[in-house]
Scaffold this active site. Structure first.
Site, PDB file in Angstrom:
ATOM      1  N   ASN A  56       1.082  -1.056   0.201  1.00 36.56           N
ATOM      2  CA  ASN A  56       0.220  -0.130   0.042  1.00 36.56           C
ATOM      3  C   ASN A  56       0.990   1.362  -0.436  1.00 36.56           C
ATOM      4  O   ASN A  56       2.008   1.015   0.695  1.00 36.56           O
ATOM      5  CB  ASN A  56      -0.773   0.501   1.507  1.00 36.56           C
ATOM      6  CG  ASN A  56      -1.601   1.052   1.415  1.00 36.56           C
ATOM      7  OD1 ASN A  56      -2.348   1.869   0.693  1.00 36.56           O
ATOM      8  ND2 ASN A  56      -1.506   1.363   2.058  1.00 36.56           N
ATOM      9  N   HIS A  61       1.094   4.676   0.819  1.00 32.22           N
ATOM     10  CA  HIS A  61       0.146   6.069   2.423  1.00 32.22           C
ATOM     11  C   HIS A  61       0.983   7.673   2.287  1.00 32.22           C
ATOM     12  O   HIS A  61       1.881   7.786   2.279  1.00 32.22           O
ATOM     13  CB  HIS A  61       0.061   5.656   3.728  1.00 32.22           C
ATOM     14  CG  HIS A  61      -0.525   6.302   4.629  1.00 32.22           C
ATOM     15  ND1 HIS A  61      -1.930   6.442   4.703  1.00 32.22           N
ATOM     16  CD2 HIS A  61      -0.358   7.132   5.534  1.00 32.22           C
ATOM     17  CE1 HIS A  61      -2.128   6.995   6.222  1.00 32.22           C
ATOM     18  NE2 HIS A  61      -0.987   7.489   6.501  1.00 32.22           N
ATOM     19  N   SER A 103       4.902   6.530   2.287  1.00 34.65           N
ATOM     20  CA  SER A 103       5.385   5.618   3.192  1.00 34.65           C
ATOM     21  C   SER A 103       4.535   4.341   1.896  1.00 34.65           C
ATOM     22  O   SER A 103       3.047   4.098   1.684  1.00 34.65           O
ATOM     23  CB  SER A 103       5.269   4.833   4.295  1.00 34.65           C
ATOM     24  OG  SER A 103       5.541   5.900   5.182  1.00 34.65           O
ATOM     25  N   ASP A 114      -2.705   0.295   8.011  1.00 32.66           N
ATOM     26  CA  ASP A 114      -0.947   0.900   8.242  1.00 32.66           C
ATOM     27  C   ASP A 114      -0.184   1.184   8.845  1.00 32.66           C
ATOM     28  O   ASP A 114       0.890   1.686   9.319  1.00 32.66           O
ATOM     29  CB  ASP A 114      -1.108   2.997   7.848  1.00 32.66           C
ATOM     30  CG  ASP A 114      -2.430   3.707   7.389  1.00 32.66           C
ATOM     31  OD1 ASP A 114      -2.276   2.347   5.705  1.00 32.66           O
ATOM     32  OD2 ASP A 114      -3.561   4.743   7.542  1.00 32.66           O
TER      33      ASP A 114
END
Ligand code: GRF
Length: 215
Positions: free
Chosen positions: A110, A112, A139, A148
Site C-alpha cells: 500500500n 500512504h 510510505s 497502515d
C-alpha cells in the site's frame, strides 16, 4: 520480459499512482504486469486509465455486498481468476478484512501519504499540518491486518512549507508517491523472483528479508 509476476491493483479514485504503475510496467524490464484493476467505485477515473492501457477492469462495488467479508471474497475471487500473485493498493479507500489480508500474507503493498507510523488513516496530510510537523512524505508498506502498520518498504520525506494547506501538501507528496511506487514494486518483485525464480509464487518465508530502503 516474459513471464512477469501478475499484480492486481485496487483503486477507488483518480488513479495517479495506478498510472505510474501502468507507465512503469510498459518498460521491457519491469518484472510485473498489471493483470487486473479493481475499483469499488464505479466512477473512479482510474478505471479509464486502465482501459486506455488495455488492462482488464472490474468494478466491485462494496455497496452491493451484505458485509465486508463478502466484498473481500469477491475481490479475492477476481484476482485469483486472472492469476494475480500480488496486490497493490493505490488509493483504495476500503479497509480489507483481517481474513482477506491474512490470506495474502506479505503479498499486499500500500502507499500512504505520510511518514508512517505517523498519521495513519484518512486525511494524513491534514493530520500532519495540524500536528505542526516540518517534514512529511509518503510510505510504501506491506499490508497487515493492522491499519497502515505493516513493515515499511520505502519512504520519501519532503518539507512541510510555511502556508501549506492539506491540498498543497497532498499535491507535493503525490508527485513523490507517483515516482516511488513503481520503484518499490519493482524492487519487491525483483527480490521475490530472485528468491524464487521459477514458480512466480511468493512464500511468506521468502519475504522476511525483503524490506529495503530506496529512492
Ligand atoms: C494517494 O495520496 C494515496 O497515498 C492515498 O490516496 C491517494 C490516491 O491518489 N492512499 P491516486 O488515486 O493514486 O491519484
Amino acid at each position: 520480459m516474459n513471464n512477469r509476476l501478475k499484480v492486481g491493483v485496487l483503486i477507488s479514485g483518480n488513479g495517479t499512482n495506478l498510472q505510474s504503475l501502468i507507465d512503469a510496467a510498459k518498460q521491457v524490464n519491469f518484472p510485473a504486469e498489471i493483470a487486473l484493476v479493481i475499483s469499488n467505485n464505479p466512477n473512479a477515473f482510474g478505471l479509464s486509465r486502465a482501459s486506455k492501457a488495455n488492462i482488464p477492469i472490474q468494478v466491485i462495488d462494496h455497496n452491493t455486498f451484505e458485509d465486508r467479508e463478502a466484498f473481500d471474497r469477491a475481490i479475492d475471487t477476481a484476482l485469483k481468476k486472472v492469476g494475480c500473485k500480488m496486490i497493490c493498493l493505490a488509493g483504495f479507500m476500503r479497509v480489507l478484512s483481517a481474513q482477506f489480508v491474512d490470506s495474502w500474507p506479505m503479498k499486499i503493498i500500500n502507499i500512504h501519504p505520510s511518514l508512517l507510523p505517523s498519521f495513519k488513516g484518512i486525511n494524513a496530510q491534514k493530520q500532519a499540518i495540524e500536528a505542526g510537523v516540518q517534514i512529511s512524505g509518503c510510505s510504501i508498506h506491506f499490508v497487515t491486518s493492522q491499519l497502515d502498520s505493516g513493515p515499511i518498504i520505502a519512504q520519501v520525506a519532503i518539507p512541510v512549507l510555511n502556508g501549506d494547506t492539506p491540498t498543497s501538501l497532498s499535491a507535493r507528496i503525490l508527485e513523490h508517491e507517483n515516482k516511488v511506487y513503481p520503484i518499490a514494486l519493482e524492487t519487491v518483485v525483483n527480490k521475490l523472483l530472485c528468491l524464487n525464480p521459477s514458480s512466480k509464487s511468493i512464500n511468506q518465508s521468502e519475504t522476511t528479508d525483503s524490506l529495503l530502503s530506496i529512492y
